[in-house]
Design a protein around this motif. Structure first.
Motif, PDB file in Angstrom:
ATOM      1  N   LEU A   1       0.846  -1.195   0.000  1.00 30.96           N
ATOM      2  CA  LEU A   1       0.000   0.000   0.000  1.00 30.96           C
ATOM      3  C   LEU A   1       0.878   1.241   0.000  1.00 30.96           C
ATOM      4  O   LEU A   1       1.977   1.234   0.566  1.00 30.96           O
TER       5      LEU A   1
ATOM      6  N   ASP B   1      -2.493   5.464   2.276  1.00 32.56           N
ATOM      7  CA  ASP B   1      -3.466   4.400   2.527  1.00 32.56           C
ATOM      8  C   ASP B   1      -3.030   3.487   3.670  1.00 32.56           C
ATOM      9  O   ASP B   1      -3.849   3.047   4.472  1.00 32.56           O
TER      10      ASP B   1
ATOM     11  N   VAL C   1      -5.727  -6.932   4.872  1.00 35.42           N
ATOM     12  CA  VAL C   1      -6.090  -5.740   4.104  1.00 35.42           C
ATOM     13  C   VAL C   1      -5.059  -5.472   3.015  1.00 35.42           C
ATOM     14  O   VAL C   1      -5.400  -5.209   1.858  1.00 35.42           O
TER      15      VAL C   1
ATOM     16  N   HIS D   1      -5.484  -6.167  -1.128  1.00 36.45           N
ATOM     17  CA  HIS D   1      -5.275  -5.035  -2.037  1.00 36.45           C
ATOM     18  C   HIS D   1      -4.275  -5.418  -3.130  1.00 36.45           C
ATOM     19  O   HIS D   1      -4.483  -5.117  -4.310  1.00 36.45           O
TER      20      HIS D   1
ATOM     21  N   ARG E   1      -7.736   2.699  -5.106  1.00 30.91           N
ATOM     22  CA  ARG E   1      -7.854   3.453  -3.858  1.00 30.91           C
ATOM     23  C   ARG E   1      -9.300   3.560  -3.409  1.00 30.91           C
ATOM     24  O   ARG E   1      -9.601   3.477  -2.212  1.00 30.91           O
TER      25      ARG E   1
ATOM     26  N   HIS F   1     -10.207   0.263  -1.843  1.00 31.92           N
ATOM     27  CA  HIS F   1      -9.537   0.126  -0.545  1.00 31.92           C
ATOM     28  C   HIS F   1     -10.251   0.945   0.521  1.00 31.92           C
ATOM     29  O   HIS F   1     -10.543   0.438   1.616  1.00 31.92           O
TER      30      HIS F   1
ATOM     31  N   ARG G   1     -14.180  -6.255   0.013  1.00 34.03           N
ATOM     32  CA  ARG G   1     -13.689  -5.616  -1.211  1.00 34.03           C
ATOM     33  C   ARG G   1     -14.626  -5.914  -2.392  1.00 34.03           C
ATOM     34  O   ARG G   1     -14.867  -5.045  -3.233  1.00 34.03           O
TER      35      ARG G   1
END
Length: 269
Positions: free
Chosen positions: A170, A174, A195, A199, A212, A215, A247
């Motif tokens: 990330l 973020d 997480v 991503h 983004r 996320h 997600r």
């Protein structure tokens, strides 16, 4: 056994920080030292860091900062490279355990005695003054170095070919939003890893939805769920599946309503 680092007494921390205002990073290099008469150690629980260990740690940090452009103001790429490299170095080489790393006075020593010039370079003055959190450790999620040790500790995954590869999963903004949620998210390392891993898995799906936006919307959903879910009872795989599902929900939601500036704002707003 943990390596114990010097802890700077509060009065001295305040005095030193006040003396830094108006001084540029290269000037603060003259203030750097490996010892302070106003520092103490924990009475027990590990082995005290030697002067040679402290010198080596300073040398390592200065090398990274130099590669990233010190003392010239760092750009975004340089900041990211510094953060990722130093996070790994601190976790791999400092010998700290979480109990020692949780002590604000330890990080005050780092920021105000050991490497004040590096902290000043990474987070320059604004209006002639520095942000105290970046030096004193009043908030460890914002301290220049404490936040990096914590990221490496939480994201370290020995099951991966490179145990630290999630550090680059990330971007700074973020990842900071994840780590600053100390109770709802960051208190569960498996959730933080999930997480970031989810991503990275998504990558570029080709559906035109910004990563983004997915996320940040999914993080909103997770923040609501953690209010009544006890994740400590779930396996790491179950937590990863939970994050993946959020997600997917976010992607469907965004596809239905479109993306605007609000979708990219802080998830707690």
């Amino acid at each position: 056994m943990s390596i114990l680092y010097p802890r700077l007494l509060p009065g001295e921390a305040e005095r030193l920080f006040a003396s830094f205002h108006g001084r540029k990073a290269e000037e603060l290099a003259r203030f750097a030292a490996i010892a302070s008469d106003r520092a103490v150690y924990a009475a027990s629980g590990g082995t005290r860091a030697s002067r040679d260990q402290l010198r080596l740690l300073v040398t390592d940090l200065e090398k990274v900062a130099s590669v990233c452009g010190f003392p010239e103001p760092p750009g975004t790429a340089a900041k990211n490279e510094f953060d990722r490299t130093v996070a790994r170095q601190l976790h791999e080489r400092s010998g700290m355990l979480p109990g020692e790393a949780s002590q604000r006075q330890v990080w005050a020593f780092f920021g105000l005695v050991l490497v004040p010039h590096i902290c000043a370079w990474r987070f320059p003055m604004k209006n002639g003054a520095y942000n105290r959190d970046r030096f004193k450790g009043t908030d460890l999620t914002r301290h220049t170095l404490a936040r990096l040790w914590t990221r490496a500790y939480v994201l370290h995954d020995p099951t991966l070919p490179d145990p630290y590869q999630l550090l680059s999963g990330l971007g700074e903004a973020d990842l900071d939003q994840v780590m600053s949620r100390r109770v709802a998210v960051a208190a569960t390392p498996a959730l933080v890893r999930a997480v970031v891993r989810a991503h990275v898995e998504d990558g570029d799906t080709g559906d035109g939805i910004p990563a983004r936006a997915v996320h940040r919307d999914s993080l909103r959903r997770l923040l609501r769920l953690t209010a009544f879910l006890d994740l400590d009872w779930l396996s790491e795989q179950a937590i990863l599946e939970l994050v993946r599902e959020q997600r997917r929900e976010s992607r469907r939601f965004i596809a239905a309503i479109g993306v605007n500036a609000a979708d990219l704002e802080d998830p707690t707003d």
